[in-house]
Enzyme design. Structure first.
Site, PDB file in Angstrom:
ATOM      1  NE  ARG A  58       1.080  -2.038  -4.236  1.00 33.25           N
ATOM      2  CZ  ARG A  58      -0.007  -1.627  -3.285  1.00 33.25           C
ATOM      3  NH1 ARG A  58       0.553  -1.372  -1.936  1.00 33.25           N
ATOM      4  NH2 ARG A  58      -1.060  -1.059  -3.679  1.00 33.25           N
ATOM      5  CG  HIS A 107      -6.182   3.415   1.767  1.00 42.81           C
ATOM      6  ND1 HIS A 107      -7.014   2.274   1.390  1.00 42.81           N
ATOM      7  CD2 HIS A 107      -7.121   4.000   3.233  1.00 42.81           C
ATOM      8  CE1 HIS A 107      -7.859   2.194   2.254  1.00 42.81           C
ATOM      9  NE2 HIS A 107      -7.796   3.055   3.343  1.00 42.81           N
ATOM     10  CB  SER A 175     -13.511  -6.265  -1.436  1.00 47.18           C
ATOM     11  OG  SER A 175     -12.596  -5.824  -0.528  1.00 47.18           O
TER      12      SER A 175
END
Ligand code: APR
Length: 230
Positions: A58, A107, A175
């Site tokens: 990532r 995060h 979301s």
């Protein structure tokens, strides 16, 4: 300069048009990987190499990605508004590379690593990989500077204070399924303009006075910024 404070809360959706996968859309990261294996403290203890591999990939993808029109448009707000705070759940640095100067990463950040034992012993690693055996200054294993499931969110209090003092609130590309981050939306002053940019219908919208741009961030954020800087 307009003496107003804009607070933005962003999620993976704002980076989707930069080519980075979201988590819960079709084909998203949590369809391909088990959260508990790659993004939890238990997974790290059980198989650290699997976790390192997940974040190494990532990190490389994020480094190759470019900020998109949504990131660039948000940065433009800083030219007209006294204070623009971006609270992001994303661990890429596309907001910063897009020009935003005040970014809170709830995060964590892919381009940083830290000691497995001392969470304050943080080092910039850019797009480099972390391997088992790579040590921090305290001699402990280096780990991604990411908040895993089951860990505390150190920036939460700072983020909450920013939202409580917002004059305008913008939500883009999340979301709002993960707490405590999702709880931020309930902390804003009641009577301020609240916008959300997301192509999906989000449940909480029904009982709120949100202005919903039901479209991708690359068009919706640009439209909203044009409206806010007219
Ligand atoms: N533009 C705007 N929004 C988009 C786009 C787009 N091009 N594509 C998808 N979206 C929206 C989806 O409709 C969804 O509402 O982005 C949101 C992505 O939701 P998630 O995949 O759940 O991502 P996010 O909300 O950031 O996840 C929060 O969960 O797993 C943890 O730590 C991880 O930070 C992450 C947190």
């Amino acid at each position: 300069m307009l003496k107003k404070k804009i607070v933005v809360i962003s999620g993976a959706g704002i980076s989707a048009e930069s080519g980075l996968s979201t988590f819960r859309d079709a084909g998203g990261l949590w369809e391909k990987h088990d959260i508990n294996e790659v993004a939890s403290i238990e997974g790290w203890k059980k198989n650290p190499e699997k976790v390192l591999e997940f974040y190494n990939l990532r990190r490389k993808q994020a480094a190759e990605a470019k900020p998109n029109k949504a990131h660039l448009a948000l940065a433009k707000l800083e030219k007209l508004y006294e204070e623009v705070v971006v609270i992001t759940q994303n661990v890429d640095d596309l907001h910063e590379r897009g020009g935003s100067g005040n970014v809170i990463h709830l995060h964590g950040e892919l381009c940083k690593a830290r000691s497995e034992r001392d969470e304050l012993l943080i080092t910039d690693i850019g797009d480099s990989s972390i391997k088992l055996g790579d040590k921090a200054e305290d001699g402990c294993q280096l780990r991604p500077h990411i908040v895993w499931f089951g860990e505390l969110v150190p920036m939460m209090e700072k983020a909450a204070t920013e939202v409580e003092n917002a004059d305008i609130l913008i939500i883009v590309g999340t979301s709002l399924m993960v707490y405590p981050a999702a709880g931020l939306v309930n902390l804003s002053p009641l009577n301020i303009p609240k916008y959300i940019i997301d192509p999906a219908d989000l449940g909480f919208l029904k009982n709120e006075d949100w202005i919903h741009y039901k479209e991708n961030a690359g068009t919706g954020v640009v439209k909203l910024v044009q409206k806010l800087t007219r």
